[in-house]
Structures are given as C-alpha cells and as structure tokens.
Design an enzyme around this catalytic site. Structure first.
Site, PDB file in Angstrom:
ATOM      1  N   LYS A 278       0.846  -1.199   0.000  1.00 45.64           N
ATOM      2  CA  LYS A 278       0.000   0.000   0.000  1.00 45.64           C
ATOM      3  C   LYS A 278       0.881   1.248   0.000  1.00 45.64           C
ATOM      4  O   LYS A 278       2.007   1.207   0.487  1.00 45.64           O
ATOM      5  CB  LYS A 278      -0.866   0.007   1.271  1.00 45.64           C
ATOM      6  CG  LYS A 278      -2.027  -0.965   1.268  1.00 45.64           C
ATOM      7  CD  LYS A 278      -2.851  -0.806   2.535  1.00 45.64           C
ATOM      8  CE  LYS A 278      -4.019  -1.784   2.558  1.00 45.64           C
ATOM      9  NZ  LYS A 278      -5.022  -1.534   1.514  1.00 45.64           N
ATOM     10  N   ARG A 352     -10.523 -11.436   1.806  1.00 43.28           N
ATOM     11  CA  ARG A 352     -11.345 -12.510   1.249  1.00 43.28           C
ATOM     12  C   ARG A 352     -10.619 -13.853   1.303  1.00 43.28           C
ATOM     13  O   ARG A 352     -11.241 -14.908   1.406  1.00 43.28           O
ATOM     14  CB  ARG A 352     -11.769 -12.144  -0.181  1.00 43.28           C
ATOM     15  CG  ARG A 352     -10.615 -11.940  -1.133  1.00 43.28           C
ATOM     16  CD  ARG A 352     -10.998 -11.157  -2.376  1.00 43.28           C
ATOM     17  NE  ARG A 352     -11.044  -9.712  -2.140  1.00 43.28           N
ATOM     18  CZ  ARG A 352     -11.355  -8.809  -3.068  1.00 43.28           C
ATOM     19  NH1 ARG A 352     -11.657  -9.192  -4.298  1.00 43.28           N
ATOM     20  NH2 ARG A 352     -11.366  -7.537  -2.782  1.00 43.28           N
TER      21      ARG A 352
HETATM   22  N1  BES Z   1      -8.282  -3.676   4.344  1.00 40.90           N
HETATM   23  C1  BES Z   1      -8.391  -3.277   2.994  1.00 40.90           C
HETATM   24  C2  BES Z   1      -9.673  -2.516   2.700  1.00 40.90           C
HETATM   25  C3  BES Z   1      -9.706  -1.079   3.171  1.00 40.90           C
HETATM   26  C4  BES Z   1      -8.999  -0.111   2.521  1.00 40.90           C
HETATM   27  C5  BES Z   1     -10.522  -0.722   4.202  1.00 40.90           C
HETATM   28  C6  BES Z   1      -9.067   1.211   2.919  1.00 40.90           C
HETATM   29  C7  BES Z   1     -10.629   0.594   4.604  1.00 40.90           C
HETATM   30  C8  BES Z   1      -9.889   1.558   3.974  1.00 40.90           C
HETATM   31  C9  BES Z   1      -8.386  -4.507   2.076  1.00 40.90           C
HETATM   32  O1  BES Z   1      -7.623  -5.552   2.503  1.00 40.90           O
HETATM   33  C10 BES Z   1      -7.836  -4.058   0.773  1.00 40.90           C
HETATM   34  O2  BES Z   1      -6.697  -3.687   0.732  1.00 40.90           O
HETATM   35  N2  BES Z   1      -8.669  -4.087  -0.261  1.00 40.90           N
HETATM   36  C11 BES Z   1      -8.262  -3.663  -1.549  1.00 40.90           C
HETATM   37  C12 BES Z   1      -8.800  -4.645  -2.559  1.00 40.90           C
HETATM   38  C13 BES Z   1      -8.282  -4.431  -3.959  1.00 40.90           C
HETATM   39  C14 BES Z   1      -6.810  -4.757  -4.027  1.00 40.90           C
HETATM   40  C15 BES Z   1      -9.065  -5.294  -4.891  1.00 40.90           C
HETATM   41  C16 BES Z   1      -8.845  -2.269  -1.785  1.00 40.90           C
HETATM   42  O3  BES Z   1      -9.981  -2.028  -1.379  1.00 40.90           O
HETATM   43  O4  BES Z   1      -8.140  -1.434  -2.332  1.00 40.90           O
HETATM   44 MN    MN Z   2      -5.601  -5.374   1.851  1.00 41.73          MN
END
Ligand code: BES
Ligand code: MN
Ligand code: ZN
Length: 497
Positions: A278, A352
């Site tokens: 990230k 997931r």
């Molecule tokens: N934990 C995150 C989701 C999230 C992101 C929650 C920002 C709250 C604020 C999750 O694990 C994630 O990183 N999801 C990705 C999925 C994508 C790579 C398909 C996302 O939402 O960017």
């Molecule tokens: Mn994630």
C-alpha cells in the site's frame, strides 16, 4: 459510566444535575416545565432573556436554581418540535453528555429519555441514550505514559422515565449496558496498535473472554491449518513473522441441539498490502483491519452478558499481511480448504483469502446462518461513505433481519447486489478464479468471491470498511457493527425462544 433508571419528577431529588430539553423557540419539554414550576418561573425568566432559544445542540448550564434539589440544571436545545426524530434525539443526548463532562457533576438525571421520538418506544430511547452516552464517555489512553486529559467527573447517569414505563426501561437498561460493554471491547481492540494487537494477542483476549463468560474456545495453530488445507489463509500469513491463529469461540445459551448463528470476523491485525504494498499515507489506519474480529468478540461479550437464549459461534481468522522473503507473490496460485484454487493477482485483496477458509471451517458447526464482518474494500467506502455498512446476502430473509436490526440499533447497513452477472469479473486463465475483479464494483466482486464459499448455508456479509473507524482528528474505532449484530441476536432469540 454507570446507568440506572428512575421514575422521578425533574429536580425533586438531590443530584449533581437535572437535564431537560427545550424546543425551538423557547418551548419547554414536560420536564423543563416541571422544573420551571418548582423554581417559581425562574427558568422561563432566563429563557425570556434570550439565553436559551432551543436551537439543536445548544446547552445552558444553571446553578443553584431555587426550589430545585439538584445542584445544577442543564437545558438542552432540541431544535424544532416537528423535526424531532432519531437523529435529533441522539444529538441532544450527545450535547447533554458533552456539557456534563465539562462540569464536575458526578451524577446527573437525564429527562431527555421521556421525550417522544416518533414511533420509538421507551426501550429504544433508553438503549440509544446509553449507546450515545457511552460513546461520549469513551477514552483510550492506555498507550499514553500519563493521562493527558482531565477525566470527566460524570460517573453515573440516571435515566428518568414514567412510572408505567419502568419495566420496559429496566430491560432496555440491561441490553443497553451489555451493548455498550461490547462496543467498548471492540473499540479497545481496534485502537490498539499493530505491534501490540497481533494474532497471538487476539487469541489471548479470546481466552480471557472465554474464561470470563464460560465460552467454549478453540485456537488453531499454523500446523492445524495446514492439516485442514487452509491454503488461502496460510498464503496471507506467509510474509509475516507473527504466527497466524484461527480462533473459534462458542457461546451456548440455547438448547443443546439448536443450530448456532456463526459470526466470522476478519482479523488482519495489520494490512501493509503485502507484496502489492500500500502507499504510505494513512497506512497506520490498517491497524483497524481487525475490526471485524473485534466486533465478533464484542457481540459475544454482549450476548453472554445478556444470557441470550441462543447459540452463537464466533470465528476469527487472524494474521498480519506483510511483505517478506516468503510472502505470496502476484500470480501465485493457492488451494483453499474448499478445494477451489485461487490466482492471487493482488496480495492486498487478502481479507477474502482468510475469510473464505474461515467460512468453509464454519460448515462444521452446521450453522442456522452465517454472518461475516470485514473491513473488506476501499470501494465500499466510496460507495457508502462512513454512514452505512455494505450488506450482501444469499438469503433475502436474512438480509431483511440484518437491515431491520441495524435500523433499530441506529447502526445501519445498506443492501447491495450479489448478482451472478458480477462473477465474470473474477475469471482467471490459470486457476478456478482470481482474488480480484478489477475496479468496477469492487465491494460487490469481493462479496462475489466470498459467495463461492458459502453455498451450503444462509449467509450474509457486512463490509464495514467505511464504518468501523473514524479518520482525522477523531481517529479511532467506532465499535460498529456490535450494536447491529447484538440487536440481530436479540431479535433472533426472541423469535426462537
Ligand atoms: N483492508 C483493505 C480494505 C480497506 C482499505 C478498508 C481502505 C478501509 C480503507 C483490504 O484488505 C484491501 O486492501 N482491499 C483492496 C482490494 C483491492 C486490491 C481489490 C482495496 O480495497 O483497495
Ligand atoms: Mn488489503
Ligand atoms: Zn485488509
């Protein structure tokens, strides 16, 4: 904070403060009228000077009001009587508690609870007052070397209701307090930093909870997961130095043979994204990526405290998502416990991957219904913001139950589609399917991924990415959706008992 119920006329008994509402413009509520009468018109007089118009959110603190036994009187503006609904009621209680926190009153009698709020009954008003007051009173200073802020003096809130409403109010008091305790636990776990709140720490907290409330507990270690073939869960844990845990808690308040409700909570104690790292800004907030797990613990605590007559299983897959020499790489293919293979195209779509194995694991409890709770997608925040959690379900009746519970608890969810049309986005050339479905409808394709593992039971999924915590100056866990889930269990136990 401590709560109690009384049926007392305003200001007759000794207390630090009596709290009564004033509608716009200068229209006293019944309790304010009673206070004014006891005070020989003193309050009307003060209002006559224009210091309290009744505007929503305004407060006026009066000392030594003649004829009133309480040391103080707090008038709270309620806005226009015709507009007074759920939101206005909650805001009035919040304004009152904030104003009380600025005084040195240790105890206060709250007469806002006897206000009419649309069709809401006294039980709702009591439960909501406790929820709002508990929120305002919450502090997290465990990680500070010394307490910075003066602790509010307010220890006890006496909720004043009509004599006829005493019984209903007492029941609501017990429920409200149990929910507040569950919410506080969920907030504490969420707010703890990732270096303290690790998967092992969550397992220890589960053990503490199990001991305190006589819950059954099972903690699976890495080797147990290997034996069960939990390849997707293990693929997320590979990059971390912290061992993963799969925690199963069992609350048995119902009949021996009654099928349990299973609550499955995402427990990523820190989400760096893994190799699909990230960006740096706000990454600290990924310590909140275990708020689904925290809500499962909080809800079990509340259910146990209320001794609800039903069975509940809490399942928490817990791991970090870290980059490392052994970490899963984009393009890697792993086999889930269900036997289905997954091409991991983005290691940041890890929630997931841990949930799908936990959902397959849930089958062994022969659940009446399964609800998973997860900070799953940024896309859900874009869709619904910070107001509603996203709700997905493979069973219409279950969806309806959860929506109704969220509405009653003022912890709302919004029903999102789970149509097969979206499944195409998960196509993989190399495995059964991929773990991401591209940018369009990101929260829906995440739910579609989970749906492939929940064919054997009634299932709902709550995406709490936008509701589990607040960012900015008020950064902190909200404890949501413990109120929704607890209300859902209360309603279920009523129906089945
Ligand atoms: N934990 C995150 C989701 C999230 C992101 C929650 C920002 C709250 C604020 C999750 O694990 C994630 O990183 N999801 C990705 C999925 C994508 C790579 C398909 C996302 O939402 O960017
Ligand atoms: Mn994630
Ligand atoms: Zn995550």
């Amino acid at each position: 904070m401590e709560f109690s119920i009384k049926s007392a006329a305003a200001g007759r008994q000794k207390s630090g403060c009596a709290v009564a509402g004033i509608f716009e413009s200068r229209k006293p509520s019944a309790a304010a009228t009673a206070l004014d009468r006891a005070a020989g018109g003193y309050i009307g007089n003060v209002m006559g000077r224009g210091d309290m118009e009744g505007r929503a959110g305004s407060t006026l603190l009066l000392h030594n009001v003649p004829g009133v036994a309480c040391e103080r009187v707090l008038l709270v503006g309620l806005g226009r009587a015709g507009d007074f609904g759920d939101r206005q009621y909650r805001e009035a209680v919040a304004a009152a508690v904030k104003a009380l926190n600025a005084t040195s009153a240790g105890e206060a009698e709250l007469h806002l609870v006897s206000l009419a709020v649309g069709k809401r009954d006294v039980g709702w008003r009591v439960q909501q007052a406790i929820a709002v007051a508990g929120d305002c009173a919450y502090r997290f200073d465990r990680m500070k070397s010394k307490q910075e802020n003066r602790q509010p003096a307010l220890r006890k809130l006496v909720l004043c209701v009509d004599g006829a409403a005493m019984r209903a109010a007492q029941t609501a008091l017990k429920r409200g307090a149990a929910v507040a305790h569950g919410v506080d636990l969920a907030k504490d776990l969420g707010n703890l930093p990732g270096n303290v709140c690790t998967p092992s720490y969550l397992a220890e907290q589960a053990q503490t909870l199990a001991t305190a409330h006589r819950l059954g507990i099972d903690v699976l270690e890495r080797k147990d997961m290997e034996k069960l073939g939990m390849g997707t869960l293990l693929s997320v844990a590979r990059g971390s130095a912290q061992p993963p845990k799969l925690i199963a808690l069992q609350y048995r308040g119902g009949a021996k043979n009654a099928k349990p409700v299973a609550l499955v909570g995402k427990g990523v104690t820190f989400d760096t994204g893994g190799i699909s790292l990230k960006p740096a800004p706000e990454m600290d907030e990924m310590k909140f990526d275990m708020c689904g797990a925290a809500s499962v613990f909080g809800t079990l605590k509340a259910a146990a405290e209320m001794k609800l007559p039903l069975n509940v299983v809490g399942i928490v897959p817990a791991t970090e998502n870290m980059p490392g020499g052994k970490a899963t790489k984009p393009g890697d293919i792993v086999t889930s416990m269900s036997g289905q293979t997954v091409e991991i195209l983005n290691t940041d779509a890890e929630g997931r991957l841990i949930l799908c194995d936990a959902l397959t694991y849930a089958e062994r409890f022969d659940p009446a219904a399964v609800v998973d709770i997860a900070t799953l997608t940024g896309a859900c925040v874009i869709a619904l913001g910070h107001v509603a959690s996203g709700l997905f379900a493979n069973d219409a009746a279950l969806a309806k139950e959860l929506l109704a519970a969220g509405d009653a608890a003022h912890d709302r969810a919004w029903h999102m589609p789970l149509w097969d049309d979206y499944q195409d986005q998960l196509k993989s050339n190399f495995a059964d399917f991929a773990n991401i479905g591209g940018r369009p409808a990101g929260s829906v394709t995440a739910a579609c991924f989970l749906a492939r593992f929940t064919k054997k039971f009634k299932w709902a999924h709550l995406d709490i990415a936008g509701t589990a915590w607040k960012s900015g100056r008020e950064k902190g866990a909200t404890g949501r959706p413990v109120p929704l889930l607890t209300q859902f269990l209360i309603n279920r136990s009523r129906k089945k008992a």
